[in-house]
Design an enzyme around this catalytic site. Sequence first.
Site, short mmCIF file in Angstrom:
data_model
loop_
_atom_site.label_atom_id
_atom_site.label_comp_id
_atom_site.label_asym_id
_atom_site.label_seq_id
_atom_site.Cartn_x
_atom_site.Cartn_y
_atom_site.Cartn_z
N ASN A 46 0.84 -1.20 0.00
CA ASN A 46 0.00 0.00 0.00
C ASN A 46 0.87 1.25 0.00
OD1 ASN A 46 -0.14 -1.36 2.75
ND2 ASN A 46 -1.10 0.54 3.36
N ASP A 47 0.76 2.10 0.99
CA ASP A 47 1.35 3.45 0.91
C ASP A 47 2.82 3.50 0.46
OD1 ASP A 47 -0.93 3.42 2.46
OD2 ASP A 47 -0.11 4.65 4.06
N PRO A 48 3.15 4.47 -0.41
CA PRO A 48 4.56 4.78 -0.63
C PRO A 48 5.10 5.45 0.64
CG PRO A 48 3.18 6.43 -1.70
CD PRO A 48 2.25 5.37 -1.16
N SER A 84 3.39 3.91 8.07
CA SER A 84 3.94 4.89 7.13
C SER A 84 4.77 6.00 7.76
CB SER A 84 2.81 5.52 6.32
OG SER A 84 2.33 4.55 5.42
#
Length: 573
Positions: free
Chosen positions: A59-61, A120
């Site tokens: 998912n998230d960068p 993140s």
Amino acid sequence: MALPICVTIIIICSYFLICNDGVEAFHSIYPGLQSISVRSVNKLHRTAYHFQPRRNWINDPNGPMYYNGVYHLFYQYNPKGAVWGNIIWGHAVSKDLINWKELEPALYPSNPFDKYGCWSGSATVLPGKGPVILYTGVIDKHSNEVQLYAIPENKSDPFLRKWVKPKAFNPIIKPERAMNASVFRDPTTAWWSTDGHWRILIGGSRKNRGMAYLYRSKDFLKWIRVKHPIHSAASTGTWECPDFYPVSLKGKNGLDISSVGNSVKHVLKNSLDKTRYEYYTIGTYFRNKDKYIPDNTSEDGWGGLRYDYGNFYASKSFFDPSKNRRVVWAWANESDSKEDDVKKGWAGIQAIPRTVWLDSQGRQLLQWPVEELNSLREKEVNLSNQKLKKGDYVKVKGITAAQADVEISFSFSSLEKAEAFDSRWVNPENVCAEKGSKNEGGIGPFGLLTLASEKLEEFTPVFFRIFKASNNHVILMCSDATSSSLKTELYKPSFAGFVDVDLSIHKKLSLRTLIDHSVVESFGVGGKTNILSRVYPTLAIKKKAHLFVFNNGTEHITVENLRAWSMKSARRN
Ligand SMILES: *[C@@H]1O[C@H](CO)[C@@H](O)[C@H](O)[C@H]1NC(C)=O
Ligand SMILES: *[C@@H]1O[C@H](CO)[C@@H](O)[C@H](O)[C@H]1NC(C)=O
Ligand SMILES: *[C@@H]1O[C@H](CO)[C@@H](O)[C@H](O)[C@H]1NC(C)=O
Ligand SMILES: *[C@@H]1O[C@H](CO)[C@@H](O)[C@H](O)[C@H]1NC(C)=O
Ligand SMILES: *[C@@H]1O[C@H](CO)[C@@H](O)[C@H](O)[C@H]1NC(C)=O
Ligand SMILES: *[C@H]1O[C@@H](CO)[C@H](O)[C@@H](O)[C@@H]1NC(C)=O
């Protein structure tokens, strides 16, 4: 950190009667699925040039940066399966943002403060000292969160493979008692001010009010919360992955995070856990007051400006000093089911990195795929001055239509035939769903039919449709997944956005679309309105995928110029 939405709990629970295992936090929602690994991944809809790891969930960068000639992309990753869970930081490096080398994970649970996940965060390159990662650690099953830091074990290692989490100061930030510790996450890149302090934002909420907490530090180790958040907005719910950066009022160059000056505005972007969409505002950062105030031209809430009106979330930008540009990354999730993901052995991709800058009017951002993407263009076909009457569609022959890059410009001679705009149409997605490409119009629908089967049983149209409102024209851009696949049990949204362009002088609209097997990523009118769709054709695959231009409106449309390229696959490793 972006969590899968809660409503899916119910669906998943009814499939797998395993949800009442005493885990109450909303992220532990696929306990039965999150550690199922497959022997071989299904390649059918895998992307050829959008980044994805070899297998499993992403998912998230995280922490994108440029350091010593190398781009780093970290990402939220489940090393054990194709649904969210077991989250660590995957790591890949590149010299050009397009071809990537996957490395061993950079951060994984290794102490009591991130035992339940390394969520993140961002990277900051400290002058003379090198990079520091700030990230969210999850300390328990209830997703209580703290912030930690990590530094490279060896700054001379060109790929910065190993990261250490010094014991002395970690965790560097803990939530205070009055804060909701389960929604306290995603530290930003730090910026420096002449008062000698570094500052960062951390996303969160108080009751239903979304907020970006502001912290400052002299030494990057001891952080103090500023009394008020830098900004907050009622009824927006938890702000995830805040991103805060300066943009220039003059030209396309990006600005380094700490830039100041008269021709500098700021952008605050938040990912809303409630809607699973993001919005941003453009505004002024009052340094001496530690406050950010959005301009009155930027709506501050649900209906605000978006980088992208499709599958695009948890975005994060960084300044690239080698090309003086700001680049934004984002996660594009799947539109199929969790069961499909488990079967195919992978889920989630990164959108193509986009250069982002302020429009000359200062009211919105513009985005464009990084120029390095053009290095994958190979065979070109083109078309010019092609007239399209109502009902016409013309095949673009000679390229690999399932793996392509298309730039096209359309013109028409009059606005007279525009359909009436209903002022109750606030949400463009509803208009797209109602009007679609099949519903004939006045000016438009016209555009591209991507990932189309020979006989149009399947296609994803990307098109414009023009309406006449009481004192202006409204331009709708759609990327409609309704007919994208014969497979029925998929999420098939009619993604759409309005495009802020004045047609009174030039009656022209342009579009660029990147097609990559299960991705249709479009940039309308030079990057004003952008839409990424995830689709899964069953017939329009590989060599059986086609590309058409079409018009379904009574006003004749001219394709002034079309250039389309077959795209090479990006190198991975
Ligand atoms: C650090 O990395 C450099 C470059 O790869 C290498 O030459 C050096 O031996 C490394 N130092 C340590 C302590 O591993
Ligand atoms: C904290 O946030 C979580 C997630 O949004 C929410 O379920 C919970 O009710 C919140 N707790 C308080 C005390 O507001
Ligand atoms: C918006 O702000 C500008 C100054 O920044 C001002 O001139 C204008 O009148 C404001 N518009 C509205 C609708 O408040
Ligand atoms: C059109 O494509 C041909 C090859 O297919 C190429 O030689 C030519 O340069 C292209 N023309 C334009 C205007 O891009
Ligand atoms: C154009 O309109 C006709 C008639 O409504 C419809 O059958 C056809 O599918 C439409 N074309 C596209 C590309 O949607
Ligand atoms: C992506 O998947 C679709 C379909 O399951 C959901 O509706 C979206 O909410 C989801 N998006 C994000 C950012 O999680």
